[in-house]
Design a protein around this motif. Structure first.
Motif, PDB file in Angstrom:
ATOM      1  N   PRO A  74       0.879  -1.301  -0.044  1.00 37.24           N
ATOM      2  CA  PRO A  74      -0.040  -0.010  -0.133  1.00 37.24           C
ATOM      3  C   PRO A  74       0.659   1.295   0.037  1.00 37.24           C
ATOM      4  N   GLU A  75       2.168   1.448   0.480  1.00 32.86           N
ATOM      5  CA  GLU A  75       2.812   2.419   0.792  1.00 32.86           C
ATOM      6  C   GLU A  75       3.325   2.814  -0.700  1.00 32.86           C
ATOM      7  N   HIS A  76       3.596   1.879  -1.744  1.00 37.64           N
ATOM      8  CA  HIS A  76       3.977   2.206  -2.531  1.00 37.64           C
ATOM      9  C   HIS A  76       2.942   2.621  -3.833  1.00 37.64           C
ATOM     10  N   GLY A  77       1.727   2.938  -3.318  1.00 39.63           N
ATOM     11  CA  GLY A  77       0.579   3.203  -4.253  1.00 39.63           C
ATOM     12  C   GLY A  77       0.353   4.660  -3.978  1.00 39.63           C
ATOM     13  N   GLY A  78      -0.171   5.108  -5.386  1.00 41.46           N
ATOM     14  CA  GLY A  78      -0.696   6.508  -5.466  1.00 41.46           C
ATOM     15  C   GLY A  78      -2.186   6.791  -5.143  1.00 41.46           C
ATOM     16  N   LYS A  79      -2.675   7.811  -5.882  1.00 43.95           N
ATOM     17  CA  LYS A  79      -4.105   8.063  -5.766  1.00 43.95           C
ATOM     18  C   LYS A  79      -5.019   6.823  -6.201  1.00 43.95           C
ATOM     19  N   PHE A  80      -6.176   6.764  -5.999  1.00 43.38           N
ATOM     20  CA  PHE A  80      -7.201   5.825  -6.622  1.00 43.38           C
ATOM     21  C   PHE A  80      -7.932   6.927  -7.754  1.00 43.38           C
ATOM     22  N   GLN A  81      -8.017   6.467  -8.796  1.00 42.35           N
ATOM     23  CA  GLN A  81      -8.666   7.132  -9.670  1.00 42.35           C
ATOM     24  C   GLN A  81      -9.988   6.498 -10.391  1.00 42.35           C
ATOM     25  N   ILE A  82     -10.900   7.142 -10.515  1.00 37.69           N
ATOM     26  CA  ILE A  82     -12.264   6.654 -11.137  1.00 37.69           C
ATOM     27  C   ILE A  82     -12.241   7.206 -12.561  1.00 37.69           C
ATOM     28  N   LYS A 137      -5.632   6.347 -26.220  1.00 34.16           N
ATOM     29  CA  LYS A 137      -4.558   5.998 -26.932  1.00 34.16           C
ATOM     30  C   LYS A 137      -3.495   4.927 -26.555  1.00 34.16           C
ATOM     31  N   THR A 138      -2.772   4.472 -27.263  1.00 37.29           N
ATOM     32  CA  THR A 138      -1.822   3.368 -26.795  1.00 37.29           C
ATOM     33  C   THR A 138      -0.799   3.949 -26.203  1.00 37.29           C
ATOM     34  N   HIS A 139      -0.264   3.552 -25.080  1.00 37.16           N
ATOM     35  CA  HIS A 139       0.933   4.176 -24.152  1.00 37.16           C
ATOM     36  C   HIS A 139       1.613   3.123 -23.022  1.00 37.16           C
ATOM     37  N   THR A 140       2.336   3.555 -22.576  1.00 40.98           N
ATOM     38  CA  THR A 140       2.742   2.895 -21.233  1.00 40.98           C
ATOM     39  C   THR A 140       2.730   3.661 -20.180  1.00 40.98           C
ATOM     40  N   ASP A 141       2.463   3.122 -18.836  1.00 44.01           N
ATOM     41  CA  ASP A 141       2.245   3.727 -17.807  1.00 44.01           C
ATOM     42  C   ASP A 141       3.660   4.326 -17.222  1.00 44.01           C
ATOM     43  N   CYS A 142       4.471   3.805 -17.469  1.00 46.25           N
ATOM     44  CA  CYS A 142       5.826   4.484 -17.232  1.00 46.25           C
ATOM     45  C   CYS A 142       6.522   4.915 -18.354  1.00 46.25           C
ATOM     46  N   GLN A 198      15.739   7.322 -16.620  1.00 47.20           N
ATOM     47  CA  GLN A 198      16.285   6.657 -15.345  1.00 47.20           C
ATOM     48  C   GLN A 198      15.872   6.824 -14.139  1.00 47.20           C
ATOM     49  N   GLU A 199      14.522   7.651 -14.131  1.00 48.25           N
ATOM     50  CA  GLU A 199      13.836   8.085 -12.725  1.00 48.25           C
ATOM     51  C   GLU A 199      13.155   6.687 -12.435  1.00 48.25           C
ATOM     52  N   LYS A 200      13.276   6.419 -11.123  1.00 41.86           N
ATOM     53  CA  LYS A 200      12.953   5.284 -10.632  1.00 41.86           C
ATOM     54  C   LYS A 200      11.612   5.504  -9.888  1.00 41.86           C
ATOM     55  N   ARG A 201      11.343   6.746  -9.654  1.00 40.58           N
ATOM     56  CA  ARG A 201       9.989   7.150  -8.957  1.00 40.58           C
ATOM     57  C   ARG A 201       9.004   7.176 -10.053  1.00 40.58           C
ATOM     58  N   ASP A 202       8.486   5.918 -10.511  1.00 44.75           N
ATOM     59  CA  ASP A 202       7.882   5.882 -11.816  1.00 44.75           C
ATOM     60  C   ASP A 202       6.973   4.629 -11.447  1.00 44.75           C
ATOM     61  N   ARG A 203       5.969   4.388 -12.304  1.00 43.98           N
ATOM     62  CA  ARG A 203       4.954   3.552 -12.093  1.00 43.98           C
ATOM     63  C   ARG A 203       5.240   2.296 -12.611  1.00 43.98           C
ATOM     64  N   PHE A 204       5.442   1.248 -11.881  1.00 43.32           N
ATOM     65  CA  PHE A 204       6.054   0.068 -12.069  1.00 43.32           C
ATOM     66  C   PHE A 204       4.870  -0.967 -12.121  1.00 43.32           C
ATOM     67  N   TRP A 243      -2.145   3.232  -9.481  1.00 42.41           N
ATOM     68  CA  TRP A 243      -0.551   2.858  -9.955  1.00 42.41           C
ATOM     69  C   TRP A 243       0.256   2.924  -8.606  1.00 42.41           C
ATOM     70  N   TYR A 244       0.940   1.888  -8.807  1.00 43.96           N
ATOM     71  CA  TYR A 244       2.048   1.639  -7.822  1.00 43.96           C
ATOM     72  C   TYR A 244       3.420   1.846  -8.333  1.00 43.96           C
ATOM     73  N   TYR A 245       4.326   2.542  -7.318  1.00 42.27           N
ATOM     74  CA  TYR A 245       5.542   3.151  -7.919  1.00 42.27           C
ATOM     75  C   TYR A 245       6.830   2.277  -7.497  1.00 42.27           C
ATOM     76  N   TYR A 246       7.837   2.262  -8.248  1.00 43.23           N
ATOM     77  CA  TYR A 246       9.013   1.535  -8.030  1.00 43.23           C
ATOM     78  C   TYR A 246       9.670   2.070  -6.645  1.00 43.23           C
ATOM     79  N   HIS A 247      10.199   3.472  -6.626  1.00 47.31           N
ATOM     80  CA  HIS A 247      10.660   3.992  -5.588  1.00 47.31           C
ATOM     81  C   HIS A 247       9.416   5.007  -5.070  1.00 47.31           C
ATOM     82  N   THR A 248       9.079   5.047  -3.870  1.00 50.00           N
ATOM     83  CA  THR A 248       8.280   5.927  -2.970  1.00 50.00           C
ATOM     84  C   THR A 248       8.924   7.351  -2.792  1.00 50.00           C
ATOM     85  N   PHE A 249       8.132   8.386  -2.623  1.00 48.45           N
ATOM     86  CA  PHE A 249       8.623   9.448  -2.377  1.00 48.45           C
ATOM     87  C   PHE A 249       7.543  10.468  -1.708  1.00 48.45           C
ATOM     88  N   MET A 250       7.858  11.554  -0.809  1.00 53.07           N
ATOM     89  CA  MET A 250       7.293  11.954   0.128  1.00 53.07           C
ATOM     90  C   MET A 250       5.727  12.335  -0.181  1.00 53.07           C
TER      91      MET A 250
END
Length: 217
Positions: free
Chosen positions: A59-67, A77-82, A87-93, A159-166
């Motif tokens: 849970p601590e790696h999760g961001g907001k809940f979006q409806i 459109k076609t995309h990746t979530d990351c 090189q940024e690790k504070r990204d959606r994994f 979305w859940y992130y590889y590295h957390t941030f404040m």
């Protein structure tokens, strides 16, 4: 294509002014989103725990809940979530997507590189990784939301992130610009080729010139 100049934007922002927004609105379709954040309700805590029990996502790696609601004739459109190549690790994994209603025609979540397609059914959940174990964005996670051909589609995502941030999972303070009516939403169109647009009921900071200047340096 429309030709824009500085007079078409609200000062200090990349937001189109009312006149240009009204001109473009007749040509643009968008999905609509609202969000809630961890700890704001017992529901958010319950959903977060169920996701953890099912997938192991912390849970601590999760961001907001979006409806998000996709009306008839709208997709994404076609995309990746990351971000591929970043090189940024504070990204959606990882992403969890839960369908909140049945869709009789269209609205599938399609993974073209994996030759996979998921049909929206109420209560059905889709979970996928967007990054590998080293935190590199996996281009094969590319996906899209096909156009809804009948009715509408409503989904819940987190979305859940590889590295957390404040600030992760915390509702941001409201930006002061542009001046706007109470509860006025914003339509954001992304920068990808053949990009999609989405209406949000909360404002972020990426539309502020000073914010982008500081974060691009």
């Amino acid at each position: 294509p429309a030709q824009l100049d500085g007079s078409d934007f609200v000062e200090g922002t990349y937001c189109l002014n009312d006149t240009m927004s009204q001109k473009l609105a007749q040509f643009v379709r968008w999905s609509s989103s609202t969000s809630f954040y961890p700890g704001e309700s017992t529901f958010s805590d319950e959903v977060s725990q169920r996701i953890f029990e099912t997938t192991g996502l912390l849970p601590e790696h999760g961001g907001k809940f979006q409806i998000t609601s996709y009306e008839d004739g709208v997709g994404y459109k076609t995309h990746t979530d990351c971000v591929v190549g970043s090189q940024e690790k504070r990204d959606r994994f990882a992403t969890i997507l839960i369908y909140l209603n049945d869709v009789s025609d269209g609205g599938e979540t399609i993974f073209p590189e994996l030759n996979a397609k998921v049909t929206p059914r109420r209560g059905r959940a889709v979970f996928w990784n967007s990054m590998d174990s080293e935190g590199e964005c996996d281009s094969t996670s590319v996906h899209n939301a096909s156009v809804v051909n009948n009715g509408r589609k409503i989904i819940l995502q987190r979305w859940y992130y590889y590295h957390t941030f404040m600030s992760l999972g915390k509702r941001p303070p409201v930006p002061h610009l542009p001046k706007r009516q109470e509860n006025q939403p914003v339509v954001n169109c992304d920068h990808y080729d053949f990009g999609s647009c989405r209406l949000y009921d909360e404002w972020f900071y990426s539309h502020l010139k000073d914010y982008r200047r500081q974060h691009n340096n």
